[in-house]
Design an enzyme around this catalytic site. Structure first.
Site, PDB file in Angstrom:
ATOM      1  N   LYS A  11      -7.000 -39.990  24.988  1.00 52.21           N
ATOM      2  CA  LYS A  11      -6.133 -38.874  25.590  1.00 52.21           C
ATOM      3  C   LYS A  11      -5.120 -39.501  26.677  1.00 52.21           C
ATOM      4  CE  LYS A  11      -9.844 -35.520  25.393  1.00 52.21           C
ATOM      5  NZ  LYS A  11     -10.738 -34.773  25.968  1.00 52.21           N
ATOM      6  N   TYR A  51      -7.156 -27.620  18.916  1.00 49.45           N
ATOM      7  CA  TYR A  51      -8.392 -27.094  19.823  1.00 49.45           C
ATOM      8  C   TYR A  51      -8.740 -25.602  19.521  1.00 49.45           C
ATOM      9  CZ  TYR A  51      -8.600 -31.714  22.005  1.00 49.45           C
ATOM     10  OH  TYR A  51      -8.704 -33.066  22.194  1.00 49.45           O
ATOM     11  N   ASN A 114     -11.110 -37.156  30.760  1.00 51.81           N
ATOM     12  CA  ASN A 114     -12.241 -37.820  30.324  1.00 51.81           C
ATOM     13  C   ASN A 114     -12.057 -38.929  29.150  1.00 51.81           C
ATOM     14  OD1 ASN A 114     -12.199 -36.140  28.232  1.00 51.81           O
ATOM     15  ND2 ASN A 114     -14.013 -35.156  28.484  1.00 51.81           N
ATOM     16  N   HIS A 117     -11.329 -38.086  22.694  1.00 56.08           N
ATOM     17  CA  HIS A 117     -12.159 -37.004  21.946  1.00 56.08           C
ATOM     18  C   HIS A 117     -12.589 -37.591  20.686  1.00 56.08           C
ATOM     19  CE1 HIS A 117     -11.983 -33.586  19.313  1.00 56.08           C
ATOM     20  NE2 HIS A 117     -11.907 -34.268  18.437  1.00 56.08           N
TER      21      HIS A 117
END
Length: 146
Positions: A11, A51, A114, A117
């Protein structure tokens, strides 16, 4: 052995922080091989389409915003039980719940930033890989070099 393919996205936080190599070391240490990889910038439309499964969720706008905030690295990984292996290596979505030794446990800064993915099923992996890569862009090499 059951060799599978899965999609990985490093990301924007990973790219911005300059830790692509560190994340790749976790992937390789887990026995996964990168058989396709490129850096790209997702458009708003691409992020929304990718998404779309989360469209009704309250975090959808911020997810799309984050994923379009900078370049990402998209990859196809191959290995034994690649989907599960990569999900184990990624760690829990929320870094505060991720085990030490996982990408998110060691490197992620927040639930939004985070780091990575990964596909959550073989079916989704197939769709996600096709979203980013044409078949001829994916090398056929397996982790054992065959």
């Amino acid at each position: 052995m059951m060799f599978e393919k899965t999609l990985s996205i490093l990301k924007p936080d990973v790219v911005e922080r300059g830790i692509i190599g560190r994340v790749l070391s976790y992937i390789e240490a887990a026995g996964l091989r990168i058989v396709a990889q490129r850096m790209c910038a997702l458009s708003h439309e691409q992020a929304e389409a990718f998404y779309a499964v989360h469209k009704a969720r309250p975090f959808f706008p911020s997810l799309v915003g984050f994923m379009t905030s900078g370049p990402v690295v998209v990859q196809v990984l191959v290995g034994e039980s690649a989907v599960k292996t990569y999900r184990d290596v990624m760690g829990a979505t929320n870094p505060s719940e991720a085990a030490p030794g996982t990408i998110r446990g060691d490197l992620a800064e927040s639930i939004d930033a985070n780091c990575v993915h990964g596909s959550d099923s073989l079916e989704n992996a197939e769709w996600e890989i096709k979203f980013f890569f044409k078949e001829h862009e994916i090398m056929s090499s397996m982790p054992n070099g065959k």
